[in-house]
Each structure stands twice: as C-alpha cells, then as structure tokens.
Design a protein around this motif. Structure first.
Motif, PDB file in Angstrom:
ATOM      1  N   ASP A  19      11.901  -1.978 -36.050  1.00 53.96           N
ATOM      2  CA  ASP A  19      12.107  -3.256 -35.352  1.00 53.96           C
ATOM      3  C   ASP A  19      10.846  -3.760 -34.657  1.00 53.96           C
ATOM      4  N   LEU A  20      10.162  -2.879 -33.961  1.00 55.73           N
ATOM      5  CA  LEU A  20       9.037  -3.291 -33.115  1.00 55.73           C
ATOM      6  C   LEU A  20       7.697  -2.722 -33.601  1.00 55.73           C
ATOM      7  N   GLY A  21       7.716  -1.419 -33.969  1.00 54.49           N
ATOM      8  CA  GLY A  21       6.475  -0.785 -34.436  1.00 54.49           C
ATOM      9  C   GLY A  21       5.876  -1.557 -35.601  1.00 54.49           C
ATOM     10  N   VAL A  22       6.753  -2.114 -36.457  1.00 52.02           N
ATOM     11  CA  VAL A  22       6.284  -2.894 -37.602  1.00 52.02           C
ATOM     12  C   VAL A  22       5.338  -4.014 -37.147  1.00 52.02           C
ATOM     13  N   HIS A  23       5.663  -4.640 -36.002  1.00 53.51           N
ATOM     14  CA  HIS A  23       4.812  -5.710 -35.472  1.00 53.51           C
ATOM     15  C   HIS A  23       3.448  -5.166 -35.046  1.00 53.51           C
ATOM     16  N   ILE A  24       3.477  -4.032 -34.364  1.00 56.23           N
ATOM     17  CA  ILE A  24       2.216  -3.525 -33.797  1.00 56.23           C
ATOM     18  C   ILE A  24       1.358  -2.920 -34.917  1.00 56.23           C
ATOM     19  N   ASN A  70      20.785  -8.698 -25.979  1.00 52.84           N
ATOM     20  CA  ASN A  70      20.696  -9.876 -26.853  1.00 52.84           C
ATOM     21  C   ASN A  70      20.822  -9.520 -28.330  1.00 52.84           C
ATOM     22  N   GLN A  71      20.423  -8.299 -28.680  1.00 57.79           N
ATOM     23  CA  GLN A  71      20.425  -7.905 -30.094  1.00 57.79           C
ATOM     24  C   GLN A  71      21.181  -6.577 -30.243  1.00 57.79           C
ATOM     25  N   PRO A  72      22.522  -6.609 -30.080  1.00 59.55           N
ATOM     26  CA  PRO A  72      23.289  -5.353 -30.100  1.00 59.55           C
ATOM     27  C   PRO A  72      23.143  -4.568 -31.404  1.00 59.55           C
ATOM     28  N   ALA A  73      22.844  -5.264 -32.506  1.00 55.22           N
ATOM     29  CA  ALA A  73      22.720  -4.569 -33.797  1.00 55.22           C
ATOM     30  C   ALA A  73      21.584  -3.546 -33.769  1.00 55.22           C
ATOM     31  N   LEU A  74      20.612  -3.746 -32.887  1.00 57.57           N
ATOM     32  CA  LEU A  74      19.472  -2.818 -32.833  1.00 57.57           C
ATOM     33  C   LEU A  74      19.925  -1.413 -32.432  1.00 57.57           C
ATOM     34  N   ALA A  75      20.996  -1.346 -31.636  1.00 56.93           N
ATOM     35  CA  ALA A  75      21.498  -0.033 -31.175  1.00 56.93           C
ATOM     36  C   ALA A  75      22.145   0.744 -32.319  1.00 56.93           C
ATOM     37  N   SER A  96       7.691   2.060 -27.001  1.00 54.19           N
ATOM     38  CA  SER A  96       8.818   2.708 -26.326  1.00 54.19           C
ATOM     39  C   SER A  96       9.740   1.658 -25.726  1.00 54.19           C
ATOM     40  N   TYR A  97      11.052   1.906 -25.852  1.00 54.81           N
ATOM     41  CA  TYR A  97      12.034   1.123 -25.098  1.00 54.81           C
ATOM     42  C   TYR A  97      12.736   2.029 -24.091  1.00 54.81           C
ATOM     43  N   ALA A  98      12.096   3.156 -23.760  1.00 53.36           N
ATOM     44  CA  ALA A  98      12.697   4.093 -22.800  1.00 53.36           C
ATOM     45  C   ALA A  98      11.835   4.206 -21.551  1.00 53.36           C
ATOM     46  N   PHE A 139      21.014 -14.560 -32.896  1.00 58.94           N
ATOM     47  CA  PHE A 139      20.189 -14.769 -31.701  1.00 58.94           C
ATOM     48  C   PHE A 139      18.799 -15.287 -32.049  1.00 58.94           C
ATOM     49  N   TRP A 140      18.134 -14.573 -32.975  1.00 57.68           N
ATOM     50  CA  TRP A 140      16.741 -14.893 -33.264  1.00 57.68           C
ATOM     51  C   TRP A 140      16.594 -16.217 -33.996  1.00 57.68           C
ATOM     52  N   ALA A 141      17.584 -16.523 -34.877  1.00 56.17           N
ATOM     53  CA  ALA A 141      17.502 -17.745 -35.693  1.00 56.17           C
ATOM     54  C   ALA A 141      17.456 -19.001 -34.824  1.00 56.17           C
ATOM     55  N   ASP A 180      12.135 -14.889 -21.142  1.00 59.09           N
ATOM     56  CA  ASP A 180      11.848 -13.460 -21.366  1.00 59.09           C
ATOM     57  C   ASP A 180      11.062 -13.223 -22.652  1.00 59.09           C
ATOM     58  N   TYR A 181      11.159 -14.170 -23.583  1.00 59.75           N
ATOM     59  CA  TYR A 181      10.538 -13.982 -24.904  1.00 59.75           C
ATOM     60  C   TYR A 181       9.465 -15.050 -25.173  1.00 59.75           C
ATOM     61  N   ALA A 182       9.038 -15.782 -24.130  1.00 56.25           N
ATOM     62  CA  ALA A 182       8.207 -16.977 -24.351  1.00 56.25           C
ATOM     63  C   ALA A 182       6.942 -16.684 -25.164  1.00 56.25           C
ATOM     64  N   LEU A 183       6.335 -15.526 -24.918  1.00 57.81           N
ATOM     65  CA  LEU A 183       5.105 -15.175 -25.648  1.00 57.81           C
ATOM     66  C   LEU A 183       5.388 -15.090 -27.156  1.00 57.81           C
ATOM     67  N   ILE A 184       6.507 -14.440 -27.486  1.00 51.02           N
ATOM     68  CA  ILE A 184       6.846 -14.313 -28.921  1.00 51.02           C
ATOM     69  C   ILE A 184       7.271 -15.673 -29.473  1.00 51.02           C
ATOM     70  N   HIS A 185       8.080 -16.399 -28.714  1.00 52.26           N
ATOM     71  CA  HIS A 185       8.589 -17.672 -29.246  1.00 52.26           C
ATOM     72  C   HIS A 185       7.462 -18.648 -29.568  1.00 52.26           C
ATOM     73  N   PRO A 194      16.159  -4.498 -21.554  1.00 51.32           N
ATOM     74  CA  PRO A 194      17.437  -4.215 -22.243  1.00 51.32           C
ATOM     75  C   PRO A 194      17.592  -5.018 -23.529  1.00 51.32           C
ATOM     76  N   VAL A 195      16.823  -4.641 -24.538  1.00 51.95           N
ATOM     77  CA  VAL A 195      16.828  -5.406 -25.806  1.00 51.95           C
ATOM     78  C   VAL A 195      18.198  -5.453 -26.466  1.00 51.95           C
ATOM     79  N   PHE A 196      19.039  -4.438 -26.187  1.00 57.16           N
ATOM     80  CA  PHE A 196      20.342  -4.368 -26.881  1.00 57.16           C
ATOM     81  C   PHE A 196      21.328  -5.411 -26.359  1.00 57.16           C
TER      82      PHE A 196
HETATM   83  O1  89Y Z   1      13.522  -7.722 -32.633  1.00 54.02           O
HETATM   84  C1  89Y Z   1      12.325  -7.583 -31.926  1.00 54.02           C
HETATM   85  C2  89Y Z   1      11.209  -8.457 -32.257  1.00 54.02           C
HETATM   86  O2  89Y Z   1      10.955  -8.862 -33.367  1.00 54.02           O
HETATM   87  O3  89Y Z   1      10.462  -8.678 -31.143  1.00 54.02           O
HETATM   88  C3  89Y Z   1      11.004  -8.030 -30.020  1.00 54.02           C
HETATM   89  C4  89Y Z   1      12.437  -7.746 -30.418  1.00 54.02           C
HETATM   90  O4  89Y Z   1      13.244  -8.872 -30.091  1.00 54.02           O
HETATM   91  C5  89Y Z   1      13.053  -6.527 -29.774  1.00 54.02           C
HETATM   92  O5  89Y Z   1      12.314  -5.386 -30.090  1.00 54.02           O
END
Ligand code: 89Y
Length: 343
Positions: free
Chosen positions: A177-182, A163-168, A230-232, A14-16, A287-292, A159-161
């Motif tokens: 996954d996310l805290g590392v960024h912050i 697009n990225q089911p492996a996260l579950a 949080s994702y809850a 997905f991310w690639a 949904d991800y435009a800011l990150i992309h 619902p991050v799972f």
């Molecule tokens: O995998 C994560 C990332 O790097 O940014 C948001 C995300 O897609 C889901 O937490």
C-alpha cells in the motif's frame, strides 16, 4: 469550446472522490461516466461530481460509452480484470497502485495493453509531491555532488484504517500500500535498484498484514538507500502523510523535514532553508493535502502523455520495476536474504 477528452472512472470509494476532484482541475477532460459494483456508491459519486452516467457493471460501461481513457481506482484484485477489459475495448487505461498482487499478473497486464495497442499508466503520485520534486531538482542541479546514501522515512501512527478499512484486510499491507510509493520515489530520485534487503514486522494485532518494513536498497548507480515505513509509530510529532529524507552527496546534503522544509547543506557554504509547500486545493482533505495536490500533477502528466503533449513518467512498463521491488521486498523478508532485481 476545445475538444474534450472523455474519461470514465471505475471505482467510487474513498480515494476516487479526490482523484475525480483532481481530474476536474484539468482543462480538456470530461468525466462521462463513473462505475462501481456498489450501485449506490456509483450513483452518489455521479451526483456529487456532476457526472451524467453511472454504472454498476464495467461491461455495460464499455458497451454504452466511448471513453478515450479509463481511470481504475478500485480494489487491488479487481485491477487486472479491469485493465484486461479496457484493453479488449481498445481504451487507454490508468490503474491505481499497486498494479496487482503478483508479478506475473503485472507483466500480463502490461503485455495485454501492448498487444491491444492501448496506453497503460499507473497512478503513482508520491513522486509528484512538491518537496520531492524540489529535492530531485537540487540533486539534478548538482548541489550536493554525487549522492552516495539516503534515508527515506515514513513512520506514522495515523489511523489509516478509519478511511480505508480494506487496508486492514490485506495479507500484505504496508509494502504493497505505502512502501510501493516510497520504492517508486527512490527510483525517481536515484534511478533503478540493483538489489534489496527487507525485514518486516506486524505490530498492530487487529490487522492482517505487516505494518512495519525496513528496506535497504543498492541502487545501480551505487547509492545505498534505506527506506523505513511504519504505521505502528507513536512519535512526538505525527508526520502523516509526509516522507522525511536525508540525502548525502560528495559535496553536501539535502534534508527534508516536517512540513516541507528542506535544508540544503553544501561543503564550505553552510546551510540554507528552502520551503517547498504544495499547492492547496479546496476539495482536499487537510490530512491528505500533500498527496491530494500530487494527484493533480500526476493526472496532468498522464493526461499530457495520453494526448500526445509529452512523454508520461509513470507508464506501467516503468512501474514494473517498482512492482518488482515490492515483490522482492516480501520475498527478501521471507528468506532473510538480499535479492537482485531482474529489470
Ligand atoms: O493508500 C495509501 C496511499 O496511497 O497513500 C497513503 C494511503 O492513503 C494510506 O497508506
């Protein structure tokens, strides 16, 4: 035609897809091959992005191709073996966050690249988000005096799972996954951390790892930084994938609200609004435009470093400090104790 720098991408999930689109925004980069252990994914990715060669086995890629650098966008456990393979092949390497599952493995990856004389960067993109850069500029310009406390908030019910089911399936989910960024963003804004205290919760019963973490950092410059992820969270306003912030300094404050609106308040001068919207790309998922958009800037910075134009921000060496915070956060939560950094 200018000389093209040859890139091979390993991992076609997905991310690639977005990271490859982001590479195509930069002049001077030619993607010569893609690779995924699922050969259908590799083939589809090559045809979608107009890449000539595709592989299922990275060893074959390294044997047949002569890339100037590889971008590893694969599962977390595969990062270390692939980085070691790139180092052995003498190829500069970029690896997706989080670098690896434990700190010793991260340190071994960095050491192997140093020994092989190859550059090693981590694709850590959140610090490249337009509003985050704007806040950092305001701090550096002295607009709020000396920062002393901050709150960085990423609380979502997205619902991050889907697009990225492996996260579950991750035993350690939200911090890795996310805290590392912050955590990296806090280092970007305030410099390195001296200590961290963390508590975690698991709210969603259908995933393996923790999905809530509250982390209190003492930065080396004295700033107290509270990070909540949080994702809850079921909130009135869904804010994914935005980090909201309040940064307080001796002369004022910076508040980053929903949709990239910054309020700069300066003592005796009132408040003013600054709109810090990111660039838009047609290939970005809305949904991800800011990150992309930040992926493009992160790639640009690393590419400039690899081609000798400037120094790169997210070197793996630097990222060891972010990864140490990730592992200390888990240890702190297990021990219910504040822990000091060593780097
Ligand atoms: O995998 C994560 C990332 O790097 O940014 C948001 C995300 O897609 C889901 O937490």
């Amino acid at each position: 035609m200018d000389k093209q720098t040859k890139l091979a991408v390993i991992g076609c999930g997905f991310w690639a897809q977005y990271q490859i689109s982001a590479w195509k925004e930069l002049h001077g980069v030619e993607i010569v091959a893609v690779c995924d252990s699922d050969h259908i994914k590799a083939e589809k990715t090559a045809s979608r992005h107009g890449v000539k060669n595709h592989y299922a086995d990275p060893a074959k890629l390294f044997a047949n191709e002569t890339p100037d650098f590889v971008d590893i966008i694969s599962s977390i456990p595969s990062h270390a073996p692939l980085v070691h393979q790139a180092a052995a092949a003498g190829v500069d390497v970029i690896c997706q966050k989080p670098m690896a599952e434990d700190f010793d493995t991260c340190k071994e990856m960095v050491a192997a690249c140093k020994k092989a004389g190859v550059s090693f960067f981590i694709h850590e993109n959140f610090r490249w988000q337009t509003p985050v850069r704007t806040c950092k500029q305001l701090i550096d310009d002295g607009k709020i005096g000396k920062p002393f406390k901050a709150r960085l908030t990423f609380c979502s019910g997205f619902p991050v799972f889907d697009n990225q089911p492996a996260l579950a399936e991750l035993d350690r989910f939200i911090i890795s996954d996310l805290g590392v960024h912050i955590l990296d963003m806090s280092r970007f804004l305030f410099g390195d951390a001296a200590a961290i205290y963390c508590q975690t919760q698991k709210i969603n019963p259908s995933i393996k790892g923790e999905d809530v973490a509250n982390m209190l950092l003492t930065m080396k410059n004295g700033v107290n930084c509270f990070i909540e992820v949080s994702y809850a969270s079921k909130l009135e306003q869904e804010t994914f994938p935005q980090t909201l912030m309040l940064i307080e300094g001796t002369e004022g404050s910076i508040r980053l609200d929903f949709n990239h609106t910054i309020t700069l308040t300066r003592s005796g001068q009132g408040s003013k609004k600054i709109q810090a919207d990111p660039p838009q790309y047609p290939w970005a998922d809305p949904d991800y435009a800011l990150i992309h958009s930040s992926v493009v800037d992160c790639n640009r910075n690393i590419f400039g470093a690899l081609t000798g134009k400037h120094s790169g921000e997210t070197t793996a060496d630097d990222n060891l400090k972010t990864m140490e915070l990730v592992f200390l956060a888990y240890e702190s939560a297990e021990k219910n104790q504040a822990l000091s950094t060593s780097l």
